[in-house]
Design an enzyme around this catalytic site. Structure first.
Site, PDB file in Angstrom:
ATOM      1  N   ASP A   1      28.017  37.651  19.301  1.00  0.00           N
ATOM      2  CA  ASP A   1      27.295  37.680  18.027  1.00  0.00           C
ATOM      3  C   ASP A   1      25.775  37.751  18.222  1.00  0.00           C
ATOM      4  O   ASP A   1      25.008  37.269  17.417  1.00  0.00           O
ATOM      5  CB  ASP A   1      27.663  36.471  17.169  1.00  0.00           C
ATOM      6  CG  ASP A   1      27.318  35.136  17.832  1.00  0.00           C
ATOM      7  OD1 ASP A   1      26.854  35.132  18.998  1.00  0.00           O
ATOM      8  OD2 ASP A   1      27.498  34.097  17.182  1.00  0.00           O
TER       9      ASP A   1
ATOM     10  N   HIS B   1      27.392  25.247  35.832  1.00  0.00           N
ATOM     11  CA  HIS B   1      27.699  25.575  34.440  1.00  0.00           C
ATOM     12  C   HIS B   1      26.373  25.717  33.698  1.00  0.00           C
ATOM     13  O   HIS B   1      25.527  24.832  33.736  1.00  0.00           O
ATOM     14  CB  HIS B   1      28.538  24.458  33.805  1.00  0.00           C
ATOM     15  CG  HIS B   1      28.692  24.601  32.332  1.00  0.00           C
ATOM     16  ND1 HIS B   1      29.550  25.526  31.765  1.00  0.00           N
ATOM     17  CD2 HIS B   1      28.107  23.945  31.302  1.00  0.00           C
ATOM     18  CE1 HIS B   1      29.474  25.427  30.447  1.00  0.00           C
ATOM     19  NE2 HIS B   1      28.595  24.471  30.141  1.00  0.00           N
TER      20      HIS B   1
ATOM     21  N   HIS C   1      27.627  29.321  27.535  1.00  0.00           N
ATOM     22  CA  HIS C   1      28.666  30.283  27.154  1.00  0.00           C
ATOM     23  C   HIS C   1      28.016  31.564  26.643  1.00  0.00           C
ATOM     24  O   HIS C   1      26.855  31.551  26.234  1.00  0.00           O
ATOM     25  CB  HIS C   1      29.577  29.698  26.066  1.00  0.00           C
ATOM     26  CG  HIS C   1      30.385  28.551  26.562  1.00  0.00           C
ATOM     27  ND1 HIS C   1      29.901  27.246  26.567  1.00  0.00           N
ATOM     28  CD2 HIS C   1      31.632  28.495  27.095  1.00  0.00           C
ATOM     29  CE1 HIS C   1      30.822  26.451  27.079  1.00  0.00           C
ATOM     30  NE2 HIS C   1      31.887  27.183  27.391  1.00  0.00           N
TER      31      HIS C   1
ATOM     32  N   CYS D   1      21.041  28.431  16.819  1.00  0.00           N
ATOM     33  CA  CYS D   1      22.214  27.643  17.211  1.00  0.00           C
ATOM     34  C   CYS D   1      21.843  26.315  17.859  1.00  0.00           C
ATOM     35  O   CYS D   1      22.702  25.461  18.041  1.00  0.00           O
ATOM     36  CB  CYS D   1      23.107  28.457  18.138  1.00  0.00           C
ATOM     37  SG  CYS D   1      22.329  28.896  19.703  1.00  0.00           S
TER      38      CYS D   1
ATOM     39  N   ARG E   1      25.083  37.027  23.050  1.00  0.00           N
ATOM     40  CA  ARG E   1      24.265  35.813  22.940  1.00  0.00           C
ATOM     41  C   ARG E   1      24.664  34.876  24.061  1.00  0.00           C
ATOM     42  O   ARG E   1      25.720  34.250  24.035  1.00  0.00           O
ATOM     43  CB  ARG E   1      24.467  35.129  21.589  1.00  0.00           C
ATOM     44  CG  ARG E   1      23.743  33.780  21.482  1.00  0.00           C
ATOM     45  CD  ARG E   1      23.834  33.178  20.086  1.00  0.00           C
ATOM     46  NE  ARG E   1      25.180  33.022  19.593  1.00  0.00           N
ATOM     47  CZ  ARG E   1      25.874  31.868  19.629  1.00  0.00           C
ATOM     48  NH1 ARG E   1      25.335  30.781  20.117  1.00  0.00           N
ATOM     49  NH2 ARG E   1      27.093  31.827  19.129  1.00  0.00           N
TER      50      ARG E   1
ATOM     51  N   CYS F   1      24.244  31.628  25.334  1.00  0.00           N
ATOM     52  CA  CYS F   1      23.858  30.334  24.774  1.00  0.00           C
ATOM     53  C   CYS F   1      23.804  29.350  25.945  1.00  0.00           C
ATOM     54  O   CYS F   1      24.836  28.943  26.480  1.00  0.00           O
ATOM     55  CB  CYS F   1      24.909  29.944  23.737  1.00  0.00           C
ATOM     56  SG  CYS F   1      24.512  28.479  22.815  1.00  0.00           S
TER      57      CYS F   1
END
Length: 133
Positions: free
Chosen positions: A110, A103, A106, A66, A119, A121
């Site tokens: 999947d 932050h 996310h 990704c 996951r 990410c």
């Protein structure tokens, strides 16, 4: 759990680079495939760039293709928090540092089905790698 770290906007700006500030304090995202931790097989632990809390182990990292570092679980269940994020016309689960509310990225469902199916990410700019931990 330790108490939350709270700093003024000026203190965060002084501590962080402009890109770290944009991502961690303003909920930004680094461009895909741009981060230094996207591909790394070295052993160690990834810490929050804002407060140095341990967040993810390299052992639980996988190549999701990704463009961002992906992990199937956090270092401990309580080191990150999740909030609903409805920005950009989507509904996602935002991942933040439980200690300082930075932050991080996310979490999606999947991930590898043979482990957690999750996951995480994560933006490379939001984490600092401590080799050998």
């Amino acid at each position: 759990m330790r108490s939350k770290i709270q700093k003024s906007d000026a203190e965060w700006r002084e501590q962080l680079t402009p890109e770290q500030y944009r991502v961690t304090r303003e909920k930004g995202t680094e461009p895909a495939f741009s981060g230094k931790y996207n591909v790394s097989d070295e052993h160690g632990i990834y810490h929050c760039v804002c407060c140095n809390a341990p967040l993810f182990e390299n052992e639980h990292k996988f190549n999701a293709g990704c463009g961002w570092p992906s992990f199937d679980r956090p270092f401990t269940p309580k080191c990150v928090e999740e909030q609903t994020d409805t920005s950009h016309g989507m509904q996602r689960s935002e991942v933040t540092c439980a200690r300082c509310d930075a932050h991080l990225g996310h979490v999606f469902t999947d991930g590898p089905p043979e482990t957690t199916g999750l996951r995480y990410c994560i933006n490379s700019v939001a984490i600092a790698f401590h080799a050998g931990e």
